[in-house]
Design a protein around this motif. Structure first.
Motif, PDB file in Angstrom:
ATOM      1  N   SER A   1      -6.242   4.786   5.843  1.00 47.32           N
ATOM      2  CA  SER A   1      -5.811   4.833   7.253  1.00 47.32           C
ATOM      3  C   SER A   1      -6.517   5.912   8.063  1.00 47.32           C
TER       4      SER A   1
ATOM      5  N   ASP B   1      -6.064   0.442  11.836  1.00 46.57           N
ATOM      6  CA  ASP B   1      -5.663  -0.917  11.459  1.00 46.57           C
ATOM      7  C   ASP B   1      -6.122  -1.318  10.059  1.00 46.57           C
TER       8      ASP B   1
ATOM      9  N   LEU C   1      -3.613  -3.151   7.900  1.00 43.84           N
ATOM     10  CA  LEU C   1      -3.338  -4.506   8.382  1.00 43.84           C
ATOM     11  C   LEU C   1      -4.461  -5.462   7.976  1.00 43.84           C
ATOM     12  N   HIS C   2      -5.718  -4.999   8.054  1.00 48.63           N
ATOM     13  CA  HIS C   2      -6.844  -5.834   7.605  1.00 48.63           C
ATOM     14  C   HIS C   2      -6.730  -6.131   6.115  1.00 48.63           C
TER      15      HIS C   2
ATOM     16  N   GLU D   1      -4.193  -8.797   5.681  1.00 50.69           N
ATOM     17  CA  GLU D   1      -4.642 -10.095   6.203  1.00 50.69           C
ATOM     18  C   GLU D   1      -5.708 -10.738   5.326  1.00 50.69           C
TER      19      GLU D   1
ATOM     20  N   ASN E   1       5.482  -1.274  -0.423  1.00 44.93           N
ATOM     21  CA  ASN E   1       5.176  -0.409   0.716  1.00 44.93           C
ATOM     22  C   ASN E   1       5.710   0.990   0.452  1.00 44.93           C
TER      23      ASN E   1
ATOM     24  N   MET F   1       4.356  -1.542  10.744  1.00 38.00           N
ATOM     25  CA  MET F   1       3.481  -2.700  11.000  1.00 38.00           C
ATOM     26  C   MET F   1       3.010  -3.370   9.708  1.00 38.00           C
ATOM     27  N   PRO F   2       2.597  -2.594   8.699  1.00 41.25           N
ATOM     28  CA  PRO F   2       2.209  -3.245   7.436  1.00 41.25           C
ATOM     29  C   PRO F   2       3.347  -4.053   6.807  1.00 41.25           C
TER      30      PRO F   2
ATOM     31  N   ARG G   1       3.546  -7.298   8.784  1.00 37.94           N
ATOM     32  CA  ARG G   1       2.386  -8.158   8.582  1.00 37.94           C
ATOM     33  C   ARG G   1       2.469  -8.854   7.221  1.00 37.94           C
TER      34      ARG G   1
END
Ligand code: MG
Length: 384
Positions: free
Chosen positions: A62, A77, A80-81, A84, A93, A102-103, A106
């Motif tokens: 991060s 991000d 998140l990538h 994804e 987590n 957010m993670p 997602r």
């Protein structure tokens, strides 16, 4: 049998480290679980060492300053990538604090089950999290030790049979410190946790009981219980992780040594249980004592209950103001007692009454609370 694919977020932190030990245990007799992705904040040496050991090449950091060819994504991000672009079944987590939100969402959007050690996800956006999980069919399994205990104690039990949840608290570093010494307490004092070995933020939250406050909110959201149906009791040995009280007046408890490897393993194998070498207790050494938390010693606890009673966005404000206040305490800007004072001052400002229904609204309240807490701290400093 196909192995279950796992992403570990916060892989170099305390939850991450325990997760690797759990996976070594679960994979003793063949590869039941395969790690397919790892993230860290900035400790890339350790991340790469673990990636090498477990043969993982989907890696994220991060910290935007990280520039290494082996780390595929870096910056805000990056995680998140990673989620994804990596196929996985479960995400652990273990990210600390609000950056974990957010993670979590997602992963659930992608239909991945969530082994959740990041309590801020539930505190900030519990309703959004559950709605997302419902939509994609993903499961949320708590890893926070108290909530893991409650989750397993409540499993298969009818909601109307349960009168009360009782969460235990170690009492933190200042359980026996005379109250008149509180204004002089420093960071090193707060970091000396009696029973759990954890990250710095959560250890300070344990001393102030902000951690328990967040856990009361977390339990309220996870198990749909009201403020009056959740109690906190101090239990310095951290052996009983939680109780449930049923309507007939019985108490059921979960006991084990204070070791996060048990809740992590149980989240990964749920609804099964697997052998483990962790956490066995000996009756020769078992000592259990309990007491009530005094509000004057732990003002963060009643403040957390207030946020549940008023609902709306106040749990988000509580968490954000506390994050800012703990940072200020750790950098020496405010004393230990300034943490609760900052959070109370931030909560008492004008806030909308609606529970946010989107992540954008959630983050906007979070940032507003951070700014307001920061302003309070700056004004406080001018006065002193
Ligand atoms: Mg906990």
């Amino acid at each position: 049998m196909q192995s279950t694919r796992i992403i570990i977020l916060g892989a170099t932190g305390s939850i991450g480290t325990s997760s690797f030990e759990v996976l070594r245990n679960l994979n003793k007799k063949g590869e039941r679980f395969r790690i397919v992705g790892l993230s860290c904040l900035s400790n890339t040496e350790e991340l790469l060492r673990r990636a090498g050991e477990f043969g993982v090449d989907s890696l994220a950091a991060s910290d935007p300053g990280v520039q290494r060819p082996e780390i595929r994504w870096s910056g805000e991000d990056a995680v998140l990538h990673l989620i994804e672009e990596t196929e996985a079944d479960i995400v652990i987590n273990g990210i600390a604090g609000s950056p974990g939100l957010m993670p979590s969402l997602r992963a659930l959007e992608r239909g991945m089950d969530l082994a959740l050690a990041n309590k801020e996800t539930v505190v900030m956006a519990g309703p959004i999290m559950f709605e997302t999980a419902r939509r994609t069919g993903a499961s949320v399994i708590p890893v926070d030790s108290e909530h893991s205990a409650l989750f397993h104690l409540l499993d298969g039990r009818k909601r109307e049979q349960v009168r009360r949840l009782i969460i235990t608290a170690s009492g933190g570093a200042f359980r026996q410190t005379p109250l008149e010494e509180f204004p002089r307490l420093g960071v090193a004092d707060a970091l000396a946790h009696p029973t759990w070995d954890m990250g710095a933020k959560i250890t300070i939250d344990s001393a102030s009981m902000a951690n328990k406050g967040l856990e009361v909110i977390e339990a309220h959201r996870l198990f749909d219980m009201g403020a009056d149906e959740i109690s906190v009791v101090i239990h310095p040995q951290s052996t009983v992780h939680s109780f449930i009280e049923t309507v007939d007046g019985s108490l059921y408890a979960q006991l084990s040594a204070p070791d996060m490897k048990i809740p992590i393993q149980n989240a990964l194998t749920y609804p099964e249980l697997s052998d483990s070498p962790f956490g066995g207790l000996s009756f020769d050494e078992l000592q259990l004592s309990f007491s009530r938390p005094e509000p004057a010693r732990y003002p963060m606890l009643p403040l957390a209950y207030d946020t549940i009673r008023s609902e709306g966005p106040l749990p988000i404000v509580y968490n954000a103001a506390n994050e800012i206040a703990v940072e200020a305490f750790m950098s020496g800007t405010i004393p230990f007692t300034g943490i609760a004072e900052t959070v109370e001052a931030t909560l008492s400002q004008e806030w909308d009454s609606e529970v946010p229904s989107t992540v954008e609204e959630t983050m906007s309240i979070h940032r507003k609370a951070e700014r307001r807490a920061g302003t309070h701290i700056a004004q406080r400093k001018e006065r002193t």
